[in-house]
Structure formats: structure tokens, C-alpha cells
Design a protein around this motif. Structure first.
Motif, PDB file in Angstrom:
ATOM      1  N   SER A 129       7.842  20.927  45.339  1.00 34.52           N
ATOM      2  CA  SER A 129       7.989  21.552  46.650  1.00 34.52           C
ATOM      3  C   SER A 129       7.292  22.885  46.670  1.00 34.52           C
ATOM      4  O   SER A 129       7.224  23.590  45.676  1.00 34.52           O
ATOM      5  CB  SER A 129       9.473  21.766  46.970  1.00 34.52           C
ATOM      6  OG  SER A 129       9.626  22.534  48.130  1.00 34.52           O
ATOM      7  N   SER A 130       6.751  23.276  47.839  1.00 32.96           N
ATOM      8  CA  SER A 130       6.088  24.568  47.961  1.00 32.96           C
ATOM      9  C   SER A 130       6.981  25.578  48.649  1.00 32.96           C
ATOM     10  O   SER A 130       6.528  26.561  49.181  1.00 32.96           O
ATOM     11  CB  SER A 130       4.772  24.426  48.745  1.00 32.96           C
ATOM     12  OG  SER A 130       5.010  23.866  50.009  1.00 32.96           O
ATOM     13  N   SER A 131       8.267  25.333  48.659  1.00 35.42           N
ATOM     14  CA  SER A 131       9.182  26.332  49.215  1.00 35.42           C
ATOM     15  C   SER A 131      10.353  26.527  48.286  1.00 35.42           C
ATOM     16  O   SER A 131      10.758  25.626  47.570  1.00 35.42           O
ATOM     17  CB  SER A 131       9.696  25.894  50.591  1.00 35.42           C
ATOM     18  OG  SER A 131      10.592  24.824  50.462  1.00 35.42           O
ATOM     19  N   THR A 166      14.160  27.767  48.750  1.00 35.17           N
ATOM     20  CA  THR A 166      15.056  28.023  49.858  1.00 35.17           C
ATOM     21  C   THR A 166      16.432  28.404  49.372  1.00 35.17           C
ATOM     22  O   THR A 166      17.019  27.705  48.556  1.00 35.17           O
ATOM     23  CB  THR A 166      15.173  26.769  50.754  1.00 35.17           C
ATOM     24  OG1 THR A 166      13.873  26.373  51.145  1.00 35.17           O
ATOM     25  CG2 THR A 166      16.023  27.057  51.972  1.00 35.17           C
ATOM     26  N   LYS A 205      13.147  33.321  57.549  1.00 35.86           N
ATOM     27  CA  LYS A 205      12.070  32.537  56.933  1.00 35.86           C
ATOM     28  C   LYS A 205      10.898  33.466  56.601  1.00 35.86           C
ATOM     29  O   LYS A 205      10.480  34.273  57.424  1.00 35.86           O
ATOM     30  CB  LYS A 205      11.602  31.419  57.877  1.00 35.86           C
ATOM     31  CG  LYS A 205      12.687  30.406  58.215  1.00 35.86           C
ATOM     32  CD  LYS A 205      12.187  29.315  59.148  1.00 35.86           C
ATOM     33  CE  LYS A 205      11.876  29.836  60.544  1.00 35.86           C
ATOM     34  NZ  LYS A 205      13.089  30.336  61.246  1.00 35.86           N
ATOM     35  N   ALA A 218       6.936  33.357  55.341  1.00 34.21           N
ATOM     36  CA  ALA A 218       5.754  32.505  55.179  1.00 34.21           C
ATOM     37  C   ALA A 218       4.633  33.295  54.516  1.00 34.21           C
ATOM     38  O   ALA A 218       4.445  34.481  54.794  1.00 34.21           O
ATOM     39  CB  ALA A 218       5.288  32.000  56.540  1.00 34.21           C
ATOM     40  N   ASP A 236       3.362  28.460  45.897  1.00 35.10           N
ATOM     41  CA  ASP A 236       4.686  28.900  45.465  1.00 35.10           C
ATOM     42  C   ASP A 236       4.689  29.580  44.097  1.00 35.10           C
ATOM     43  O   ASP A 236       5.584  30.354  43.794  1.00 35.10           O
ATOM     44  CB  ASP A 236       5.626  27.690  45.447  1.00 35.10           C
ATOM     45  CG  ASP A 236       7.080  28.098  45.274  1.00 35.10           C
ATOM     46  OD1 ASP A 236       7.564  28.894  46.102  1.00 35.10           O
ATOM     47  OD2 ASP A 236       7.723  27.637  44.314  1.00 35.10           O
ATOM     48  N   GLU A 253      14.461  32.525  53.089  1.00 32.30           N
ATOM     49  CA  GLU A 253      13.857  31.257  52.675  1.00 32.30           C
ATOM     50  C   GLU A 253      12.349  31.461  52.538  1.00 32.30           C
ATOM     51  O   GLU A 253      11.701  31.956  53.467  1.00 32.30           O
ATOM     52  CB  GLU A 253      14.114  30.169  53.710  1.00 32.30           C
ATOM     53  CG  GLU A 253      15.586  29.875  53.942  1.00 32.30           C
ATOM     54  CD  GLU A 253      15.812  28.877  55.066  1.00 32.30           C
ATOM     55  OE1 GLU A 253      16.946  28.400  55.191  1.00 32.30           O
ATOM     56  OE2 GLU A 253      14.857  28.591  55.821  1.00 32.30           O
ATOM     57  N   TYR A 294       8.644  30.029  52.262  1.00 30.47           N
ATOM     58  CA  TYR A 294       7.799  28.873  52.568  1.00 30.47           C
ATOM     59  C   TYR A 294       6.358  29.237  52.221  1.00 30.47           C
ATOM     60  O   TYR A 294       5.677  29.928  52.981  1.00 30.47           O
ATOM     61  CB  TYR A 294       7.919  28.491  54.044  1.00 30.47           C
ATOM     62  CG  TYR A 294       9.292  27.987  54.421  1.00 30.47           C
ATOM     63  CD1 TYR A 294       9.617  26.641  54.287  1.00 30.47           C
ATOM     64  CD2 TYR A 294      10.270  28.868  54.880  1.00 30.47           C
ATOM     65  CE1 TYR A 294      10.885  26.176  54.616  1.00 30.47           C
ATOM     66  CE2 TYR A 294      11.539  28.414  55.217  1.00 30.47           C
ATOM     67  CZ  TYR A 294      11.838  27.063  55.076  1.00 30.47           C
ATOM     68  OH  TYR A 294      13.102  26.602  55.401  1.00 30.47           O
ATOM     69  N   GLN A 302       3.429  26.326  54.860  1.00 32.20           N
ATOM     70  CA  GLN A 302       3.885  24.971  55.163  1.00 32.20           C
ATOM     71  C   GLN A 302       4.587  24.875  56.505  1.00 32.20           C
ATOM     72  O   GLN A 302       4.656  23.789  57.090  1.00 32.20           O
ATOM     73  CB  GLN A 302       4.794  24.443  54.057  1.00 32.20           C
ATOM     74  CG  GLN A 302       6.074  25.232  53.859  1.00 32.20           C
ATOM     75  CD  GLN A 302       6.999  24.563  52.868  1.00 32.20           C
ATOM     76  OE1 GLN A 302       7.498  23.476  53.098  1.00 32.20           O
ATOM     77  NE2 GLN A 302       7.206  25.210  51.742  1.00 32.20           N
ATOM     78  N   LEU A 303       5.077  25.986  57.028  1.00 28.75           N
ATOM     79  CA  LEU A 303       5.722  25.958  58.340  1.00 28.75           C
ATOM     80  C   LEU A 303       4.719  25.693  59.458  1.00 28.75           C
ATOM     81  O   LEU A 303       5.095  25.267  60.552  1.00 28.75           O
ATOM     82  CB  LEU A 303       6.447  27.278  58.608  1.00 28.75           C
ATOM     83  CG  LEU A 303       7.659  27.576  57.717  1.00 28.75           C
ATOM     84  CD1 LEU A 303       8.161  28.989  57.979  1.00 28.75           C
ATOM     85  CD2 LEU A 303       8.771  26.562  57.947  1.00 28.75           C
TER      86      LEU A 303
END
Length: 363
Positions: free
Chosen positions: A36-38, A40, A65, A67, A72, A98, A100, A104-105
Motif C-alpha cells: 500500500s502507498s498509504s 493510515t 488527510k 497528500a 510511501d 492519514e 496518502y 493516490q487521492l
């Protein structure tokens, strides 16, 4: 009478203990899959909507959030995590952040990542001044050729009046500037020969980032300039579509550029910064206490990121040397030649960048 008073006191203490134990609170951390690239961190469900900090101040629970353009496993994402930890610690876990990575958002679109923070659909972001310049061309001022002669010069200017001046441009976009972090000096690589003097740049097919200023700089240095999506660069270098590219070393290393380019010029020719921002309306809605926490954490996180970026720069340099990459550093005479050749950028881009901002960095 003494017995009655003792019983009353005991009853009061019992009721106080029951009151302190009520309500939910706390946070739980969800670890994403390895690919995953986040990263959280989410608050636990239920319980109170406010959390007392160690200072005794009670803060409303919020999730923000963050960004950023980089992936990551970079210090860009680490900056978001470090900022989140500091704010969470200072608010007793009321605020969580979080992260991201790789935008990715917004499906990898960096410009839309910034637009999201302006609109308020994303609370926090970290993006390069080159991407910010698509909103306001003045923000390209930090990428003027040989504007800085060292990292110490970078810190002096970005942490001084020049940084305040460019920061005001960012804040005029409806954002609150938390800190100025670092993408770093952009070093040219190629697969033909060392670039030790300006004549070595002549005719080299160099891919540059999509910036009119960058393109003009390399044009004045004699390169054959082209632009392309970063995802296409490795293959383009591998097939000979381009002879070289220019980027900060950690970015180039992340793209495995040393596999296809065996020459790098380590210089101070062009610099990139990162603007670490928060949506302005959100910031203005925070209490003075939380604004102070956010500002202090943002500044510390940005300063730490600069140091990590510079550490990574040196680590990549040593790694590439060990892999057989030839590293060239310009002599003072060669650097002066490049600087003089690109000096026209200062006058050609004065209207777009404004004399006021250029003077802030050069005087």
C-alpha cells in the motif's frame, strides 16, 4: 458527627472515580498491506468527541488527510507521519493524520493534489514548487539557475525574509504554509560522457521536468531539451530516446536511473523546495492553542525532512559511486560559465516571477 463526615467524603470520592472512568477515547492504528502507498491512522469508534491533552486542554477529535507526490518509502511521507505524531501527542490523540503517498487521492495527479488542499477535500499536502508554479508562476523563483550556492545558503534564504516572501504567495492561494521542506538540487545525468564544462552539455538530449524555466535553463546550456512523464523516462533512457535527465538524486535513484545513466554532475545549478501546506479555512477554524501546535509541528517536520533529504542525497551518491557511476563536481570556473550562460533567465522571467521576489532571494 465525625462518622457522618467521613461517610460523606467517601461517597464523594467514589462518585468522582466513576466520573473519571466514563467515556471511550483512545486511538487504534490500522497498518496497511505491504504494497500500500498509504499509512493510515484512524481514531477508534465510539466514545467522546473530545480528548484532553496532557496540558489539560480538551481538543475535538479530527482526522486529516496528508497528500504528497513522493512514494510511501520517502522522507516526504515521513514528514507527514512525523507531523501527525507530534500533533497527536500534543492533543492527547484527538487529531490523527492519514498519509496518502504518491498522490493516490487524486490518481497520481500532483496538480489535483494541490487543488484538493485549496478546495478543502484534502487537509494537508507536500508538493514541489515546480508543481505549485502551475497555479502561480512566481513560485518558480526558487528554481532560478544558481540561485543558491550551498545547502547553508538554502537554509539562510528559505528560513529568512526570502522564504517569508515566497510563503506569502502560497498563502494568497487560500492555504496556510506550515513549513518549507526540500526536494533538493537537481543533478543532470547522462549515458554519453561526464559533464565537466558547458561544452559537454552541447547537443545532449536531456529530459527535464515540465517547467518553462527549467527548459529554458537547459536550452541556454546547449542541451536538446524534451519533456516526458516520469514513468516514461527509464525506458526512454534505455532505448536512447533521451541521453539523460535531471532530478534530485533520491528521485533519480527511486527511478533506477543509475542502471541506464553512468554519469552524473553533482552541482548547485537548479533547486527545488517543497511547500508543506494546510487548507486555510481549516487552519483559521482551529483554536489558538491548536494553531500553535500545528505551526510548531509543521516547522519541525519540515526542518527534519530537509535533513533527511540531504542525508539521502549523500547515501545515493555513495551507492552510485559503488555501482560504477562517474560523479563529476564542477570547478569554480566551470560553474561560473554555466551561471553566466543562464543569467538571461533572470531578465526573461522577471515579469512572471516579479522583480520583488527575485530581489528577495538575490539581495
Amino acid at each position: 458527627m465525625k462518622k457522618i463526615l467521613a461517610l460523606a467524603l467517601a461517597l464523594v470520592m467514589a462518585l468522582a472515580l466513576v466520573a473519571c472512568g466514563g467515556g471511550g477515547g483512545g486511538t487504534t492504528t490500522t497498518t496497511p498491506p505491504a504494497d500500500s502507498s498509504s499509512t493510515t491512522t484512524t481514531p477508534a469508534s465510539g466514545g467522546d468527541t473530545t480528548t484532553p491533552a496532557a496540558s489539560g486542554t480538551t481538543f475535538e477529535k479530527q482526522t486529516w488527510k496528508f497528500a504528497c507526490s513522493a512514494t510511501d518509502n520517502t522522507c516526504w511521507a515521513d514528514m507527514g507521519r512525523q507531523f501527525g505524531k507530534m500533533v497527536s501527542d500534543a492533543t492527547g490523540g484527538a487529531v490523527t493524520v492519514e498519509v496518502y503517498a504518491a498522490d493516490q487521492l487524486t490518481s497520481g495527479n500532483q496538480t489535483e493534489g494541490i487543488q484538493g488542499v485549496i478546495d478543502g477535500t484534502i487537509e494537508l499536502s507536500a508538493h514541489s514548487n515546480i508543481i505549485y508554479s502551475s497555479f502561480d508562476k512566481r513560485l518558480n523563483v526558487v528554481s532560478l539557475p544558481f540561485l543558491f550556492d550551498s545547502f547553508e545558503d538554502v537554509d539562510k534564504k528559505l528560513d529568512g525574509d526570502a522564504g517569508k516572501a515566497v510563503g506569502k504567495v502560497v498563502e494568497d492561494m487560500g492555504l496556510h504554509l506550515l513549513g518549507i521542506a526540500e526536494n533538493g538540487f537537481r543533478h543532470p545525468t547522462n549515458n554519453k560522457h561526464p559533464i565537466e564544462k558547458m561544452s559537454d552539455m552541447q547537443g545532449l538530449k536531456i529530459r527535464v521536468a515540465g517547467s518553462d524555466l527549467l527548459k529554458r535553463e537547459y536550452d541556454l546550456w546547449g542541451a536538446s531539451v524534451t519533456t516526458a512523464n516520469w514513468s516514461e523516462v527509464y525506458t526512454g533512457l534505455q532505448t536512447g530516446t533521451y541521453d539523460g535527465q535531471e532530478n534530485p538524486l533520491p528521485t533519480a535513484d527511486g527511478g533506477s536511473i543509475s542502471d541506464v545513466n553512468k554519469f552524473v554532475t553533482y552541482w548547485t545549478g537548479v533547486y527545488d523546495c517543497i511547500f508543506f501546506t494546510m487548507n486555510g479555512d481549516l487552519y483559521n477554524s482551529l483554536s489558538p492553542e491548536l494553531q500553535k501546535i500545528v505551526d510548531e509541528a509543521g516547522m519541525k517536520a519540515a526542518q527534519q525532512q530537509r535533513q533527511l533529504e540531504r542525508q539521502g542525497d549523500q547515501e545515493v551518491l555513495e551507492k552510485w559511486k559503488a555501482a560504477g557511476v562517474t560523479v563529476t563536481e564542477l570547478t569554480p570556473e566551470a560553474a561560473a560559465e554555466f551561471k553566466q550562460a543562464a543569467q538571461a533567465c533572470y531578465s526573461e522571467f522577471e515579469e512572471a516571477l516579479t522583480k520583488e521576489l527575485i530581489d528577495a532571494f538575490t539581495n
